[in-house]
Design an enzyme around this catalytic site. Structure first.
Site, PDB file in Angstrom:
ATOM      1  CD  GLU A   1     -51.633  10.150  33.502  1.00 36.33           C
ATOM      2  OE1 GLU A   1     -51.209  10.451  32.366  1.00 36.33           O
ATOM      3  OE2 GLU A   1     -51.557   9.001  33.984  1.00 36.33           O
TER       4      GLU A   1
ATOM      5  CG  PHE B   1     -41.943   0.592  39.090  1.00 38.45           C
ATOM      6  CD1 PHE B   1     -41.401   0.773  37.825  1.00 38.45           C
ATOM      7  CD2 PHE B   1     -43.316   0.390  39.194  1.00 38.45           C
ATOM      8  CE1 PHE B   1     -42.198   0.747  36.696  1.00 38.45           C
ATOM      9  CE2 PHE B   1     -44.114   0.349  38.072  1.00 38.45           C
ATOM     10  CZ  PHE B   1     -43.559   0.540  36.810  1.00 38.45           C
ATOM     11  CD  GLN B   2     -45.425   3.549  37.419  1.00 36.53           C
ATOM     12  OE1 GLN B   2     -46.345   3.383  38.209  1.00 36.53           O
ATOM     13  NE2 GLN B   2     -45.587   3.512  36.099  1.00 36.53           N
TER      14      GLN B   2
ATOM     15  CE  LYS C   1     -50.418   0.152  46.393  1.00 34.18           C
ATOM     16  NZ  LYS C   1     -49.878  -0.712  45.334  1.00 34.18           N
TER      17      LYS C   1
ATOM     18  CG  MET D   1     -49.175  32.883  17.181  1.00 37.10           C
ATOM     19  SD  MET D   1     -49.917  34.364  16.446  1.00 37.10           S
ATOM     20  CE  MET D   1     -51.298  34.620  17.538  1.00 37.10           C
TER      21      MET D   1
HETATM   22  C1  LIG Z   1     -47.555  23.171  24.168  1.00 34.10           C
HETATM   23  C2  LIG Z   1     -47.114  24.276  23.273  1.00 34.10           C
HETATM   24  N1  LIG Z   1     -46.104  24.100  22.413  1.00 34.10           N
HETATM   25  C3  LIG Z   1     -45.721  25.098  21.589  1.00 34.10           C
HETATM   26  C4  LIG Z   1     -46.344  26.314  21.629  1.00 34.10           C
HETATM   27  C5  LIG Z   1     -45.883  27.457  20.731  1.00 34.10           C
HETATM   28  N2  LIG Z   1     -46.990  27.838  19.835  1.00 34.10           N
HETATM   29  C6  LIG Z   1     -47.786  28.891  20.065  1.00 34.10           C
HETATM   30  S1  LIG Z   1     -48.981  29.076  18.925  1.00 34.10           S
HETATM   31  C7  LIG Z   1     -48.406  27.773  18.042  1.00 34.10           C
HETATM   32  C8  LIG Z   1     -49.065  27.349  16.763  1.00 34.10           C
HETATM   33  C9  LIG Z   1     -50.451  26.861  16.959  1.00 34.10           C
HETATM   34  O1  LIG Z   1     -50.868  26.241  15.774  1.00 34.10           O
HETATM   35  P1  LIG Z   1     -52.345  25.734  15.619  1.00 34.10           P
HETATM   36  O2  LIG Z   1     -52.751  24.942  16.788  1.00 34.10           O
HETATM   37  O3  LIG Z   1     -52.498  25.074  14.313  1.00 34.10           O
HETATM   38  O4  LIG Z   1     -53.194  27.092  15.679  1.00 34.10           O
HETATM   39  P2  LIG Z   1     -53.127  28.374  14.707  1.00 34.10           P
HETATM   40  O5  LIG Z   1     -52.099  29.300  15.239  1.00 34.10           O
HETATM   41  O6  LIG Z   1     -52.810  27.887  13.323  1.00 34.10           O
HETATM   42  O7  LIG Z   1     -54.494  28.978  14.803  1.00 34.10           O
HETATM   43  C10 LIG Z   1     -47.289  27.199  18.661  1.00 34.10           C
HETATM   44  C11 LIG Z   1     -46.539  26.046  18.128  1.00 34.10           C
HETATM   45  C12 LIG Z   1     -47.367  26.466  22.579  1.00 34.10           C
HETATM   46  N3  LIG Z   1     -48.013  27.619  22.750  1.00 34.10           N
HETATM   47  N4  LIG Z   1     -47.756  25.441  23.356  1.00 34.10           N
END
Ligand SMILES: Cc1ncc(C[n+]2csc(CCOP(=O)(O)OP(=O)(O)O)c2C)c(N)n1
Length: 568
Positions: A49, A111-112, A161, A472
């Protein structure tokens, strides 16, 4: 005409001009799904979702229409939460419809059963719990109006529902009847005149163009203002595309990963004209030292944003397009050669440092991929980027010419956004070429939606910027945690085999020379393609303003000499 509540849902959606909904069924929403078969609205079956809301959001951002997501009660509804928050933070018009348990069971931990209106209260513009069929049409009428008017945002409608099963006369309300909701404001004539006078007096003005420029369709008036008064335009991440990248007055992106000349220009400015942006902390850095010499005009549709983060000298509450059109007639043509030359000189230094201008060392950098993708597609595609380093490189090196051609999660920074949002964008703009730019981490958060791409027979190209890290976060660890890479190295599946398992075309690229041929190949195929770009693993995004630091206090890319040395 007498209809069931379930039928009323579809009658109402049809009257709102909805042509596609994104959803996932379950018991509490089953009456609505059953009724759906009798209506000519396309339903896209998602695999989670969260994907449904991101698709609705991507659809909305690509088209300026309201996107619709549908889910069942309980876990179906809670799976929507991240997507709703993403839409909320980026002001995207989305209506979510959830099924709820029978009204007699509410409050019994049935439920749910989950209190989804309670859960989503702070992340929706508004939400409703409907337990009578006769209220459904009115509520949906209001929901769509609220979602798209004023500052857009997500609205959730939770329908029990039994309300879906009851029969009642169907009456489509003539208007949404919301006397307490006044989403439009018009600034006074004196305020517009003051803004024009301040612009005429300024010596070093900068326009800050945000998402609101795109939302309000203000591209042409903003450009007219910039050209008449020769004001350079800096953009927020979500403002990219608001002014064509090739326009000589377009400076590029501001903020944490904005180019040095953009941030320096803001810090040196004597006037900021902020249009449809909200001075997010990623844009301002330390607000105490932000643009210290500048008077600030803030044009913003949402009054609660005025003065929230940055003290504003002249607030103009209203639609960006209308306000800028109101200011324009009193703006006097100006040339500002000294100011533009100052900024031009700053750019030279950045070009020397840019990795794309270094001699080819045999290494593949993500910046190369972005620049070559841009060259091959001539900046005319919709790029849906995910969150992380690749998102910033995309913003820096893919030069967007059109509004709504960059779709990305800015405010919430939601990894996993890109693939589902691209599906929504493709359904909103079937003739557009759509590229996903995603990290190897974010891709794995929602890659199950590859099945949706296949089931819906969509043509999307997916560029995985595969650096083997949560890049990042690894960069933050490199800069601020002595390279202690806690939980950032990734063991990935073979993305090419994964794509092949879905029947998609797969290409692997690890040399710069192969980037453009791979992009050409992907574009030429009828089937969706996944390109696994194996890029430098420990590259970093420059410049970088550390969180909370002064905007001018940027970490710059190490000098080209050191850079080339490191490559050998
Ligand atoms: C749902 C979620 N969880 C954690 C983060 C924290 N976060 C920001 S950038 C990042 C790394 C992203 O890695 P990747 O998708 O491999 O992209 P890259 O930075 O290597 O280009 C994380 C874990 C986030 N922004 N969103």
């Amino acid at each position: 005409m007498e209809l069931t509540g379930a039928q009323i849902i579809w009658e109402s959606l049809a009257r709102e001009g909805v042509d596609v909904v994104f959803g996932y069924p379950g018991g509490a929403i089953l009456p609505a799904y059953d009724a759906m078969l009798d209506y000519p609205i396309r339903h896209v079956l998602v695999r989670h979702e969260q994907g449904a809301v991101h698709m609705a959001d991507g659809y909305a951002r690509a088209s300026n229409r309201v996107g619709v997501a549908i889910a069942t009660s309980g876990p179906g509804a809670t799976n929507l939460v991240t997507g709703i928050a993403t839409a909320m933070l980026d002001s995207s018009p989305v209506v979510c419809i959830t099924g709820q348990v029978h009204s007699r069971l509410i409050g019994s931990d049935a439920f749910q059963e989950i209190d989804i209106t309670g859960i989503t209260l702070p992340i929706t513009k508004h939400n409703y719990l409907v337990n009578r069929a006769e209220d459904i049409a009115q509520v949906l009428r209001e929901a769509f109006y609220i979602a798209r008017s004023g500052r857009p945002g997500p609205v959730l409608v939770d329908i029990t529902k039994d309300a879906q099963q009851q029969r009642c006369p169907f009456v489509w309300p003539a208007d949404p009847k919301l006397p307490g909701y006044r989403p439009t404001h018009t600034p006074q004539a004196e305020q517009l005149a003051d803004a024009a006078a301040w612009i005429n007096q300024a010596e070093r003005p900068v326009i800050l163009a945000g998402h609101g420029v795109i939302h309000s369709g203000a591209t042409d008036v903003v450009r007219a203002l910039a050209e008449r008064a020769q004001i350079p335009v800096a953009m927020t991440l979500l403002g990219i595309g608001g002014v064509p990248a090739s326009h000589p007055l377009n400076l590029g992106m501001m903020g944490m990963h904005g180019e040095a000349w953009v941030n320096t220009a803001i810090q040196e400015a004597d006037l900021l004209v902020a249009l449809g942006m909200r001075f997010d902390d990623r844009v301002t850095g330390n607000t105490g030292s932000y643009a210290p010499r500048a008077r600030k005009i803030h044009v913003e549709i949402d009054p609660s944003e005025i003065g929230k983060n940055v003290k504003v000298d002249l607030p103009l509450v209203g639609d960006v397009r209308e306000v800028v059109a109101g200011i324009l007639p009193a703006v006097v043509p100006a040339a500002r050669p000294a100011w533009l030359q100052f900024i031009h000189d700053l750019k030279g230094d950045a070009a020397v440092r840019s990795v794309v201008n270094l001699p080819d060392s045999g290494h593949l950098y993500a910046a190369h991929v972005m620049q070559d993708l841009w060259h091959e597609t001539e900046g005319r595609t919709i790029v849906v980027s995910d969150v992380g380093q690749h998102q910033m490189w995309e913003a820096q090196y893919y030069r967007h010419e059109e509004p709504r051609s960059l779709i990305t999660s800015g405010g919430l920074g939601t990894m996993g956004f890109a693939l589902p949002a691209a599906i929504g964008a493709k359904l909103a703009q079937p003739d557009a070429e759509v590229w996903v730019v995603v990290g190897d981490g974010g891709f794995q958060m929602t890659m199950a939606e590859l099945a949706t791409v296949v089931q819906e027979q969509l043509k999307i190209n997916i560029a995985i910027i595969d650096n083997g890290y949560l890049g990042m976060v690894r960069q933050l660890q490199e800069f601020f945690y002595q390279r202690r890479y806690a939980a950032t190295p990734l063991v990935n599946p073979d993305f090419c085999q994964l794509a092949a398992a879905y029947g998609l075309h797969a290409i692997r690229v690890d040399r710069r020379a192969d980037v453009r041929p791979a992009v050409r190949q992907a574009r030429a195929l009828a089937v969706s393609a996944v390109i696994d770009f194996r890029v430098e693993q420990e590259d970093s995004v420059y410049p970088m303003v550390p969180a909370g630091a002064d905007l001018h206090d940027m970490i710059r890319r190490p000098s080209p000499i050191a850079e080339t040395g490191a490559d050998q």
